[in-house]
Scaffold this motif. Structure first.
Motif: not given
Length: 224
Positions: A84-85, A118-120, A139-141, A216-219
């Motif tokens: 969770k962020p 994204w680097m968690p 990686l996200w688009r 939501k994006v990371l999940t």
């Protein structure tokens, strides 16, 4: 600190990022001869800047993606062990001075979010800074639906800026893009045109991605 050359491809960038995963900040600081700060109160952006350096980012504070040749923006994001962020994610400052000249298609927000690495950063409760762990990069688009949400939030924000309705740009505004003060303290004010057309002063603002949106994006990325 050890010098790192810019990555030549997205594949090389991702490979570098994956090699950092699983390591603590203490391990990386020792490996790359960096000095860890005692805390982040006065150096809030240190972790992001450190990871940028390790991956060979070249943009610095310029209004463009961190890896301009690749069109990729780096976003470090602290998360708890459950993924969770822990906070919202800064994107860019809000243009309060010439809002009428802004368009979504050429906006800094759109440029920075077109392709994100994204680097968690995994933060365990009560653990010291040096024990934070780098998570697996993603990686996200944005999807078409995500783009529409971001665009709507951005356009509604800029409309309120144009109308001088700065009081309505509070923490509750925006579905994905949150607008928050972006200043060292409440005494740092900037001149703007108010709703009555007169010059007034307000706090500088920044665009932030809400933690509910980034979760939501990371999940989705983790299960894709």
């Amino acid at each position: 600190m050890t010098t790192v050359t810019p990555p030549q491809s997205i594949e090389q960038l991702l490979e570098r990022a994956e090699k950092l995963a699983g390591k603590s900040l203490a391990q990386l600081a020792e490996e790359f001869r960096a000095q860890l700060p005692d805390h982040l109160l006065l150096e809030k952006g240190w972790i992001g800047q450190f990871i940028e350096h390790l991956l060979g980012a070249t943009s610095g504070s310029l209004p463009q993606p961190d890896f301009p040749e690749l069109g990729v923006e780096l976003k470090t994001i602290p998360i708890n062990p459950l993924g969770k962020p822990l906070e919202s994610t800064f994107v860019s400052v809000v243009n309060l001075h010439q809002p009428a000249s802004e368009q979504w298609e050429t906006s800094i927000v759109k440029k920075k979010l077109e392709h994100v690495l994204w680097m968690p950063i995994i933060v365990h409760p009560n653990s010291p800074l040096n024990q934070r762990i780098i998570g697996m990069p993603l990686l996200w688009r944005p999807s078409a639906d995500e783009w529409q949400i971001l665009k709507n939030d951005w356009e509604e924000t800029m409309e309120k800026v144009c109308l001088g309705k700065f009081g309505q740009l509070n923490a509750r505004f925006g579905q994905a893009l949150q607008v928050r003060p972006k200043a060292a303290n409440s005494k740092v004010l900037t001149d703007v045109v108010g709703s009555d057309g007169e010059i007034t002063q307000t706090l500088p603002r920044g665009f932030y991605l809400r933690s509910s949106f980034t979760q939501k994006v990371l999940t989705q990325l983790s299960y894709s």
